[in-house]
Design an enzyme around this catalytic site. Structure first.
Site, PDB file in Angstrom:
ATOM      1  N   HIS A   1     -10.519   7.594 -13.930  1.00 16.38           N
ATOM      2  CA  HIS A   1     -11.563   6.721 -14.497  1.00 16.38           C
ATOM      3  C   HIS A   1     -11.291   6.458 -15.977  1.00 16.38           C
ATOM      4  O   HIS A   1     -11.448   5.325 -16.462  1.00 16.38           O
ATOM      5  CB  HIS A   1     -12.942   7.368 -14.332  1.00 16.38           C
ATOM      6  CG  HIS A   1     -13.460   7.371 -12.935  1.00 16.38           C
ATOM      7  ND1 HIS A   1     -13.862   6.223 -12.279  1.00 16.38           N
ATOM      8  CD2 HIS A   1     -13.637   8.387 -12.049  1.00 16.38           C
ATOM      9  CE1 HIS A   1     -14.275   6.528 -11.064  1.00 16.38           C
ATOM     10  NE2 HIS A   1     -14.142   7.830 -10.898  1.00 16.38           N
TER      11      HIS A   1
ATOM     12  N   ILE B   1     -24.510  18.664  -5.632  1.00 18.90           N
ATOM     13  CA  ILE B   1     -23.544  19.618  -6.183  1.00 18.90           C
ATOM     14  C   ILE B   1     -22.958  19.054  -7.464  1.00 18.90           C
ATOM     15  O   ILE B   1     -22.487  17.911  -7.501  1.00 18.90           O
ATOM     16  CB  ILE B   1     -22.392  19.889  -5.186  1.00 18.90           C
ATOM     17  CG1 ILE B   1     -22.931  20.382  -3.844  1.00 18.90           C
ATOM     18  CG2 ILE B   1     -21.394  20.877  -5.789  1.00 18.90           C
ATOM     19  CD1 ILE B   1     -23.562  21.743  -3.890  1.00 18.90           C
TER      20      ILE B   1
ATOM     21  N   HIS C   1      -8.976  18.301 -18.183  1.00 16.68           N
ATOM     22  CA  HIS C   1      -9.816  19.494 -18.042  1.00 16.68           C
ATOM     23  C   HIS C   1      -9.381  20.428 -16.916  1.00 16.68           C
ATOM     24  O   HIS C   1     -10.060  21.412 -16.638  1.00 16.68           O
ATOM     25  CB  HIS C   1     -11.281  19.091 -17.833  1.00 16.68           C
ATOM     26  CG  HIS C   1     -11.499  18.219 -16.638  1.00 16.68           C
ATOM     27  ND1 HIS C   1     -11.354  16.855 -16.684  1.00 16.68           N
ATOM     28  CD2 HIS C   1     -11.843  18.512 -15.363  1.00 16.68           C
ATOM     29  CE1 HIS C   1     -11.607  16.343 -15.495  1.00 16.68           C
ATOM     30  NE2 HIS C   1     -11.900  17.335 -14.672  1.00 16.68           N
TER      31      HIS C   1
ATOM     32  N   CYS D   1     -25.185  25.571 -22.908  1.00 18.77           N
ATOM     33  CA  CYS D   1     -25.861  25.924 -24.165  1.00 18.77           C
ATOM     34  C   CYS D   1     -26.211  27.398 -24.265  1.00 18.77           C
ATOM     35  O   CYS D   1     -26.246  27.970 -25.355  1.00 18.77           O
ATOM     36  CB  CYS D   1     -27.107  25.061 -24.342  1.00 18.77           C
ATOM     37  SG  CYS D   1     -28.490  25.467 -23.228  1.00 18.77           S
TER      38      CYS D   1
ATOM     39  N   THR E   1     -11.523  12.118 -12.474  1.00 21.61           N
ATOM     40  CA  THR E   1     -12.167  11.735 -13.731  1.00 21.61           C
ATOM     41  C   THR E   1     -11.158  11.158 -14.708  1.00 21.61           C
ATOM     42  O   THR E   1     -11.435  10.178 -15.410  1.00 21.61           O
ATOM     43  CB  THR E   1     -12.874  12.954 -14.354  1.00 21.61           C
ATOM     44  OG1 THR E   1     -13.870  13.431 -13.452  1.00 21.61           O
ATOM     45  CG2 THR E   1     -13.524  12.596 -15.681  1.00 21.61           C
TER      46      THR E   1
END
EC number: 1.1.1.103
Length: 342
Positions: free
Chosen positions: A43, A286, A63, A93, A40
């Site tokens: 990217h 997934i 992360h 949340c 990620t």
């Protein structure tokens, strides 16, 4: 504090100074020791279409991490100053149907650390205490820093019973390679992985692959014949997001086989649905890690002898982040670690 941030809507990242994060009543503040570079993050570095649509600018990213708790909000329980932790990068949340049912990995309101909010490529990270995960002392900082992708591999590989099964993995990125080791560790019979990158395929061999197949030069059908497989693979793990790889996986599956999809193919990818319907295949998507069952399984496997050390191939000081990203972009690396303590 020092942080690695996307400051402009253009390729690259910048080592800069940002404000130390504030700690909410339910948060922990983590002093970062190690981070790892994710696909990620590549990217985001390249500033491709996905990144342009997703990443706020300016913001520091990252992360995959491990660190030490140095401050806690007044409502935090179950942690102490000095605890060594990694953390779940998907902040959920807590109130949607799936969250209330204990399926937080399926939260429809997920916010990603280092994607939708400030990340871990920094000296400090504040996250909800719910997302922090204590690391046992026998697990190294380097291994703890890759728990996020290790968790992706674990969630994918352990979606189905693998004991005695023949497993096909398409895509020898770091997650696919870790899935090889997991599948062998839990009792799979043959674990075959395919790719076109010889460096990554060699890493997969070191991690225990029965066969690591360069499909540009070798036929998967020939490999199956060599292994005396007469009916096809029982479990398929698609890790590449490459349509041709997904097609070959479906063709190689046995009737009644089970397929887990982690790789993200183009939105309009076409497949031969006859392979799915007439074989009675079960397909499961997934995303992320099950909270926190996947995390417990990761620790348990490491404590029971799973060896992931070959997947970590490069280490750099955080100030040398450009060398780390160059290693990732070269295609000749496993996981790349950035050290924030030097």
């Amino acid at each position: 504090m020092k942080a690695l941030a996307k400051l402009e809507r253009a390729p690259g990242l910048t080592l800069t100074r940002v404000k130390r994060p504030e700690v909410g009543h339910n948060d922990v503040l983590i002093k970062i020791r190690r981070t790892a570079i994710c696909g990620t993050d590549i990217h985001i570095w390249k500033w491709d279409d996905w990144a342009q649509k997703t990443i706020p600018v300016p913001m520091h990213v990252g992360h995959e991490y491990v660190g030490e708790i140095v401050e806690m909000g007044q409502e935090v329980r179950g942690f102490a100053i000095g605890d060594r932790v990694s953390g779940e990068g998907h902040i959920t949340c807590g109130f949607c149907r799936n969250c209330r049912a204990g399926r937080r990995h399926l939260c429809r309101n997920t916010v990603g650390v280092g994607v939708n909010r400030e990340g871990a490529f920094a000296e400090y990270l504040a996250i909800p205490a719910f997302n922090a995960f204590k690391i046992p002392p026998e697990i190294s900082d380097d291994l703890a820093s890759i728990f996020d992708p290790f968790g992706n591999a674990t969630h994918t590989a352990l979606s189905f019973n693998l004991v005695g099964e023949d497993v096909l993995i398409t895509g020898a990125g770091p997650i696919g390679i870790m899935a090889v080791a997991i599948a062998k560790h839990v009792g799979a019979r043959n674990v075959v992985i395919t790719d076109i990158n010889d460096y990554r395929l060699e890493l997969a061999r070191k991690m225990g692959a029965t066969r690591a197949v360069n499909v540009a030069r070798e036929s998967l059908r020939d490999v199956m014949a060599d292994l005396r497989m007469t009916e096809g693979f029982d479990v398929g793990l698609e890790m590449s997001g490459v349509p041709s790889a997904f097609t070959s996986l479906l063709e190689a599956m046995n009737h009644g086989g089970k397929v887990a999809l982690l790789g993200i193919p183009p939105a309009q990818t076409a497949i031969d649905w006859n392979q799915v319907i007439f074989k009675g295949l079960e397909i499961k998507g997934i995303y992320g890690r099950e909270m926190f069952e996947t995390w417990y399984k990761m620790v348990a496997m490491l404590q029971s002898g799973l060896d992931l050390s070959p997947i970590i191939t490069h280490r750099f000081a955080a100030d040398d982040y450009e060398k780390g990203f160059a290693a990732m972009l070269s295609g000749e690396s496993g996981k790349v670690i950035l050290d924030w303590t030097v």
